[in-house]
Scaffold this motif. Structure first.
Motif, PDB file in Angstrom:
ATOM      1  N   UNK A   1       0.836  -1.203   0.000  1.00  0.00           N
ATOM      2  CA  UNK A   1       0.000   0.000   0.000  1.00  0.00           C
ATOM      3  C   UNK A   1       0.871   1.253   0.000  1.00  0.00           C
ATOM      4  N   UNK A   2       0.367   2.329  -0.617  1.00  0.00           N
ATOM      5  CA  UNK A   2       1.121   3.581  -0.668  1.00  0.00           C
ATOM      6  C   UNK A   2       0.187   4.773  -0.471  1.00  0.00           C
ATOM      7  N   UNK A   3       0.781   5.865   0.016  1.00  0.00           N
ATOM      8  CA  UNK A   3      -0.006   7.032   0.385  1.00  0.00           C
ATOM      9  C   UNK A   3      -0.194   8.061  -0.703  1.00  0.00           C
ATOM     10  N   UNK A   4       0.325   7.807  -1.898  1.00  0.00           N
ATOM     11  CA  UNK A   4       0.167   8.761  -2.991  1.00  0.00           C
ATOM     12  C   UNK A   4       1.060   8.386  -4.153  1.00  0.00           C
ATOM     13  N   UNK A   5       0.879   9.132  -5.251  1.00  0.00           N
ATOM     14  CA  UNK A   5       1.650   8.830  -6.456  1.00  0.00           C
ATOM     15  C   UNK A   5       3.154   8.953  -6.237  1.00  0.00           C
ATOM     16  N   UNK A   6       3.592  10.019  -5.580  1.00  0.00           N
ATOM     17  CA  UNK A   6       5.024  10.216  -5.357  1.00  0.00           C
ATOM     18  C   UNK A   6       5.594   9.122  -4.475  1.00  0.00           C
ATOM     19  N   UNK A   7       4.831   8.718  -3.469  1.00  0.00           N
ATOM     20  CA  UNK A   7       5.256   7.627  -2.589  1.00  0.00           C
ATOM     21  C   UNK A   7       5.469   6.348  -3.384  1.00  0.00           C
ATOM     22  N   UNK A   8       4.504   6.024  -4.239  1.00  0.00           N
ATOM     23  CA  UNK A   8       4.586   4.816  -5.061  1.00  0.00           C
ATOM     24  C   UNK A   8       5.745   4.899  -6.050  1.00  0.00           C
ATOM     25  N   UNK A   9       5.806   5.981  -6.817  1.00  0.00           N
ATOM     26  CA  UNK A   9       6.817   6.097  -7.880  1.00  0.00           C
ATOM     27  C   UNK A   9       8.225   6.082  -7.296  1.00  0.00           C
ATOM     28  N   UNK A  10       8.430   6.818  -6.201  1.00  0.00           N
ATOM     29  CA  UNK A  10       9.750   6.837  -5.574  1.00  0.00           C
ATOM     30  C   UNK A  10      10.176   5.464  -5.110  1.00  0.00           C
ATOM     31  N   UNK A  11       9.275   4.746  -4.452  1.00  0.00           N
ATOM     32  CA  UNK A  11       9.619   3.404  -3.972  1.00  0.00           C
ATOM     33  C   UNK A  11       9.884   2.444  -5.121  1.00  0.00           C
ATOM     34  N   UNK A  12       9.063   2.492  -6.159  1.00  0.00           N
ATOM     35  CA  UNK A  12       9.234   1.558  -7.260  1.00  0.00           C
ATOM     36  C   UNK A  12      10.507   1.858  -8.060  1.00  0.00           C
ATOM     37  N   UNK A  13      10.892   3.125  -8.124  1.00  0.00           N
ATOM     38  CA  UNK A  13      12.146   3.478  -8.790  1.00  0.00           C
ATOM     39  C   UNK A  13      13.321   2.845  -8.056  1.00  0.00           C
ATOM     40  N   UNK A  14      13.348   2.983  -6.750  1.00  0.00           N
ATOM     41  CA  UNK A  14      14.427   2.389  -5.954  1.00  0.00           C
ATOM     42  C   UNK A  14      14.392   0.862  -6.050  1.00  0.00           C
ATOM     43  N   UNK A  15      13.200   0.291  -6.022  1.00  0.00           N
ATOM     44  CA  UNK A  15      13.080  -1.165  -6.111  1.00  0.00           C
ATOM     45  C   UNK A  15      13.634  -1.668  -7.440  1.00  0.00           C
ATOM     46  N   UNK A  16      13.335  -0.971  -8.529  1.00  0.00           N
ATOM     47  CA  UNK A  16      13.826  -1.400  -9.832  1.00  0.00           C
ATOM     48  C   UNK A  16      15.345  -1.252  -9.942  1.00  0.00           C
ATOM     49  N   UNK A  17      15.879  -0.125  -9.509  1.00  0.00           N
ATOM     50  CA  UNK A  17      17.315   0.123  -9.661  1.00  0.00           C
ATOM     51  C   UNK A  17      18.143  -0.868  -8.858  1.00  0.00           C
ATOM     52  N   UNK A  18      17.748  -1.092  -7.595  1.00  0.00           N
ATOM     53  CA  UNK A  18      18.587  -1.879  -6.704  1.00  0.00           C
ATOM     54  C   UNK A  18      18.090  -3.314  -6.507  1.00  0.00           C
ATOM     55  N   UNK A  19      16.786  -3.528  -6.696  1.00  0.00           N
ATOM     56  CA  UNK A  19      16.240  -4.857  -6.444  1.00  0.00           C
ATOM     57  C   UNK A  19      16.665  -5.901  -7.450  1.00  0.00           C
ATOM     58  N   UNK A  20      16.836  -5.495  -8.724  1.00  0.00           N
ATOM     59  CA  UNK A  20      17.167  -6.502  -9.741  1.00  0.00           C
ATOM     60  C   UNK A  20      18.521  -7.168  -9.460  1.00  0.00           C
ATOM     61  N   UNK A  21      19.489  -6.411  -8.959  1.00  0.00           N
ATOM     62  CA  UNK A  21      20.798  -6.989  -8.662  1.00  0.00           C
ATOM     63  C   UNK A  21      20.756  -7.914  -7.443  1.00  0.00           C
ATOM     64  N   UNK A  22      19.984  -7.519  -6.433  1.00  0.00           N
ATOM     65  CA  UNK A  22      19.881  -8.370  -5.245  1.00  0.00           C
ATOM     66  C   UNK A  22      19.127  -9.657  -5.586  1.00  0.00           C
ATOM     67  N   UNK A  23      18.089  -9.552  -6.399  1.00  0.00           N
ATOM     68  CA  UNK A  23      17.390 -10.762  -6.864  1.00  0.00           C
ATOM     69  C   UNK A  23      18.344 -11.662  -7.632  1.00  0.00           C
ATOM     70  N   UNK A  24      19.148 -11.061  -8.494  1.00  0.00           N
ATOM     71  CA  UNK A  24      20.096 -11.833  -9.295  1.00  0.00           C
ATOM     72  C   UNK A  24      21.123 -12.529  -8.402  1.00  0.00           C
ATOM     73  N   UNK A  25      21.562 -11.855  -7.362  1.00  0.00           N
ATOM     74  CA  UNK A  25      22.577 -12.401  -6.464  1.00  0.00           C
ATOM     75  C   UNK A  25      22.010 -13.481  -5.542  1.00  0.00           C
TER      76      UNK A  25
END
Length: 241
Positions: free
Chosen positions: A80-104
């Motif tokens: 759940x998220x409290x607004x568009x900026x909250x969602x977009x900011x979190x998903x940006x960080x998840x995409x940038x850093x999450x793909x490498x941790x998933x890969x590892x």
């Protein structure tokens, strides 16, 4: 500094990361639907039911009710998220850093790590303010765990970042240890500054970020100490993440 992408390649498509992003986006769309059909009161009720309410979580832990709705909310609040900026900011960080941790880590371990990080983050915030009835929502805590692990495993990875200098901005590449270390220091400062102040109107759960990041660092240290799993790539590389 706003990170845009990292120069850290992955060996395979980050399926879990993409699914998590899609799930959070769908959940937010549902929130918008609740608000549209039922108004702010309906949305508040929905968030209170499926968010992590510290007062309810504290009571559940005290009574040993670990499978009740209060503890379920600790998990569902991650989507759940409290607004568009909250969602977009979190998903940006998840995409940038999450793909490498998933890969590892691998896909299933990454799923477990993501939710464990989110739970640890929520409990850290509950420990700081156990009696508030303001719901905690957002993937920030789980993503903070990813940032902690990334800092340990890929400290020298280059992150293309948007840096604002007053009214001007510039795109520069910054080492992960600098941008993530700076991010964590800001969370510490803001978190310590917020102690003793009323948050009756809600706000950023800084200690969820701190707790999630710390949990991620611990897991990252363990993974690094154990060494790369068979077939894993080296910790540093060139490419687009």
């Amino acid at each position: 500094m706003i990170p845009l992408r990292d120069a850290n390649p992955t060996r395979r498509t980050p399926v879990v990361t993409l699914v998590l992003i899609a799930a959070a986006t769908i959940a937010f769309a549902y929130e918008l639907g609740v608000a549209e059909t039922g108004g702010d009161a309906a949305l508040e009720g929905f968030v209170r039911q499926w968010g992590a309410v510290p007062r309810d979580v504290t009571a559940a832990l005290a009574s040993g009710d670990l499978l009740g709705l209060a503890m379920v909310g600790v998990v569902t609040s991650i989507f759940l998220h409290g607004g568009w900026l909250h969602l977009i900011g979190n998903m940006l960080y998840l995409w940038i850093f999450g793909n490498n941790i998933e890969d590892r880590f691998g896909r299933l371990p990454f799923v477990l790590f993501y939710f464990a990080g989110g739970i640890a983050a929520a409990l850290a915030q509950v420990a700081i303010d156990p009696t508030t009835d303001i719901p905690l929502v957002g993937a920030s805590g789980a993503i903070a765990a990813i940032l902690g692990a990334y800092l340990v495993l890929y400290p020298r990875a280059r992150i293309l970042s948007l840096v604002f200098l007053g009214v001007f901005y510039q795109l520069i590449e910054v080492r992960a240890i600098i941008i993530l270390g700076f991010w964590f220091v800001l969370q510490l400062i803001d978190g310590l500054t917020s102690l003793g102040f009323s948050e009756a109107e809600g706000g950023v759960a800084f200690f969820a970020h701190i707790g999630g990041f710390a949990a991620g660092v611990v897991v990252g240290v363990v993974v690094r100490a154990l060494g790369s799993r068979p077939g894993a790539r080296p910790a540093a590389g060139i490419g687009m993440g």
